[in-house]
Design a protein around this motif. Sequence first.
Motif, PDB file in Angstrom:
ATOM      1  N   LYS A  80       0.808  -1.150   0.027  1.00 31.41           N
ATOM      2  CA  LYS A  80      -0.029   0.075   0.244  1.00 31.41           C
ATOM      3  C   LYS A  80       0.867   1.276   0.012  1.00 31.41           C
ATOM      4  CE  LYS A  80      -3.664  -2.263   2.605  1.00 31.41           C
ATOM      5  NZ  LYS A  80      -2.998  -3.707   2.606  1.00 31.41           N
ATOM      6  N   ASP A 154      -7.941   1.614   5.106  1.00 26.09           N
ATOM      7  CA  ASP A 154      -9.281   1.647   4.166  1.00 26.09           C
ATOM      8  C   ASP A 154     -10.121   2.690   4.423  1.00 26.09           C
ATOM      9  OD1 ASP A 154      -9.289  -1.238   2.689  1.00 26.09           O
ATOM     10  OD2 ASP A 154      -8.586  -1.556   4.724  1.00 26.09           O
ATOM     11  N   LYS A 198      -4.273   4.515  -1.171  1.00 26.52           N
ATOM     12  CA  LYS A 198      -4.465   2.891  -1.630  1.00 26.52           C
ATOM     13  C   LYS A 198      -4.100   2.554  -2.911  1.00 26.52           C
ATOM     14  CE  LYS A 198      -6.362  -0.923   0.388  1.00 26.52           C
ATOM     15  NZ  LYS A 198      -7.832  -1.168   0.423  1.00 26.52           N
ATOM     16  N   VAL A 201      -7.059   2.179  -7.283  1.00 22.97           N
ATOM     17  CA  VAL A 201      -8.417   1.881  -7.005  1.00 22.97           C
ATOM     18  C   VAL A 201      -9.113   3.602  -6.320  1.00 22.97           C
ATOM     19  CG1 VAL A 201      -8.021   1.250  -4.734  1.00 22.97           C
ATOM     20  CG2 VAL A 201     -10.050   0.464  -6.019  1.00 22.97           C
ATOM     21  N   LEU A 334     -15.603  -3.161  -8.934  1.00 20.04           N
ATOM     22  CA  LEU A 334     -15.145  -4.252  -7.747  1.00 20.04           C
ATOM     23  C   LEU A 334     -15.442  -5.670  -7.786  1.00 20.04           C
ATOM     24  CD1 LEU A 334     -15.694  -1.666  -4.850  1.00 20.04           C
ATOM     25  CD2 LEU A 334     -13.546  -2.080  -5.720  1.00 20.04           C
ATOM     26  N   LYS A 340     -10.931  -9.116  -3.330  1.00 20.87           N
ATOM     27  CA  LYS A 340     -12.191  -9.360  -2.885  1.00 20.87           C
ATOM     28  C   LYS A 340     -12.246  -8.985  -1.588  1.00 20.87           C
ATOM     29  CE  LYS A 340     -15.174 -10.195  -6.870  1.00 20.87           C
ATOM     30  NZ  LYS A 340     -14.201 -10.710  -7.690  1.00 20.87           N
ATOM     31  N   ARG A 341     -12.558  -8.123  -0.760  1.00 21.82           N
ATOM     32  CA  ARG A 341     -12.845  -8.141   0.576  1.00 21.82           C
ATOM     33  C   ARG A 341     -14.057  -7.229   0.975  1.00 21.82           C
ATOM     34  NH1 ARG A 341      -7.821  -6.631   4.425  1.00 21.82           N
ATOM     35  NH2 ARG A 341      -9.278  -7.260   6.146  1.00 21.82           N
ATOM     36  N   TYR A 344     -13.628  -3.462   1.104  1.00 21.84           N
ATOM     37  CA  TYR A 344     -13.392  -2.696  -0.207  1.00 21.84           C
ATOM     38  C   TYR A 344     -14.499  -1.995  -0.672  1.00 21.84           C
ATOM     39  CZ  TYR A 344      -8.951  -5.681  -0.533  1.00 21.84           C
ATOM     40  OH  TYR A 344      -7.853  -6.229  -0.340  1.00 21.84           O
TER      41      TYR A 344
END
Length: 553
Positions: A80, A154, A198, A201, A334, A340-341, A344
């Motif tokens: 990151k 995040d 981040k 994105v 996304l 994927k989480r 996000y």
Amino acid sequence: MTTERHHPAPAEFKQLIGQISSRRYFILAVLFAAAVFFVGLGSRQLAGGDEPRVAGIAAGILISGNWTEPRLNDRPFLEKPPLYFWADALAMEIFGRTDFAAKLPSAIAAFLGAIAVFFLARGLGMSGFGALLAAVLLSTSAQYWNYGRKCMVDIFLAVFVAFAMGAFWQLCRSEKIKNSMFWFGCFFLSLGGAVLSKGLVGLAIPGSALFFYLVVNELCLEKKIILKYWLYLFCGALLSFIPAALWLGALNEHSGYEAVRTVVWTNNFGRFIGSHAEHVEPFWYYLKKIPEELQPWTVLLPFALWFNIRRLGREKNAPALFLLCWLAIPYLLLMFAAGKRQVYLLPLYPAEILLIANLLDQLYCDKLKLPVRWDYVRPLTKIVAGVFAGALIIGGLFFNGIAAAGQPGVLNIAPVLMVAAGAVAVYCLRRKLAGRTALWLLIGLAVTYISIDTVVRPLKNWRNSYYALFEYCGRQLKTGKKLYLYKPIERESGAALFYLGCNYPQFDFRTAAGPETLVLTNNVYSESFLKAGFEKIAEFRIQGRTYWIMDHE
């Protein structure tokens, strides 16, 4: 077929909303958001997998003085960009290496995000009441609130995206050159902050939403091409790379081309296409997570979507189009990403909340034509308020019981305030004092969230926190022992650096172990140490993993 009829809201409620100025609504929003994000912020230790790692990286920056290349246990950590780590390190510089300091940047960001949503709601044409609802609902969305009180990256992305979307909306409606320059600066700096938080994105989410918004707006609503809007978007996107480019230039000088390539390719494009396999999930992953999103306000989202889609179709409403594009386009983007989480989706929460607030604002400010009489809505609202007030009383007593079980003889102040707020709300409700009832319910809601993080979580924190483990290691180090880590995972390395303030080498069996050697290891490797002449002197179980402290005999 039911005919829609317009029924006035109760006169006293409509009058109450009209009497309160926007400034007072703003003050309420500030006080509420400040309470739920800052009060008791240091009451629990860092826990889980992400918090110790992030705090350890930030502590490493502060200890080493290397602000260019984030490192974890003296190894490069380039997954990151460094903006959050810099903010965390700065907080530790000011307040010390404490749990409060580690979580402070997240709390500040979440607080500012709630305030930004308040102003964006006003810019979208909502009343002060609707803007207050937006700020309160976002602050109490479980995941947004949770990550606003955790040491995680995040929340920075979510808040910078909200800043960028709000700035672009104001930019497109500014007529004076001075105002346009101000909002354009806010727009590209917010995009730059998102990218530096981040990665790409941070540009892809707001950029894709705004691109489709402009396309649909000009084809279906404005019926003409507005060139300056496109210039704002593309120039802002280009300028947003300046902060990241400056950092990458410094990183190239410090660590070389491979470090830059890891940042740009592996940890951006590689994560999207799946070549850098981490958190890889199927296409429909986010669809099955919909019921868990935006709790406890998820139940309102389908009605808000129906209302805003209907409003867009009938009225060609630009704010509804703006919010729907903000939600739908990045959501699809996304879904196509390999990694994927659920976290996000956090940058989409402000859009969902604003859609809900728009519906409630129209409903309670008497702007919405209802197919049913308001007389049916009024008692339902009172029932909901009464249930909530009763829940505050029961929940406060329950939380105080939990606190008393963990600390016998101690009366925790937060649950007591919950009970008091619920009791006063019930009294005001019986006396038909709508304004005071709403105020005490708001106070009770804030105290409820504070109680969760100051009462419930600390009592269970020992299962997920490395504090006790490294406190024990710290006591051993004071006796002259030398600590080694054996095959540590990232959270263990980060926790060791954060709590002990030093990088610790990894143990190698090929290196002769002296009598002062102390090794932290997972119990799955214990047999090898026992054969090598070590003995277990302590055992800890954290997050389902068992750790042994091995001492050389």
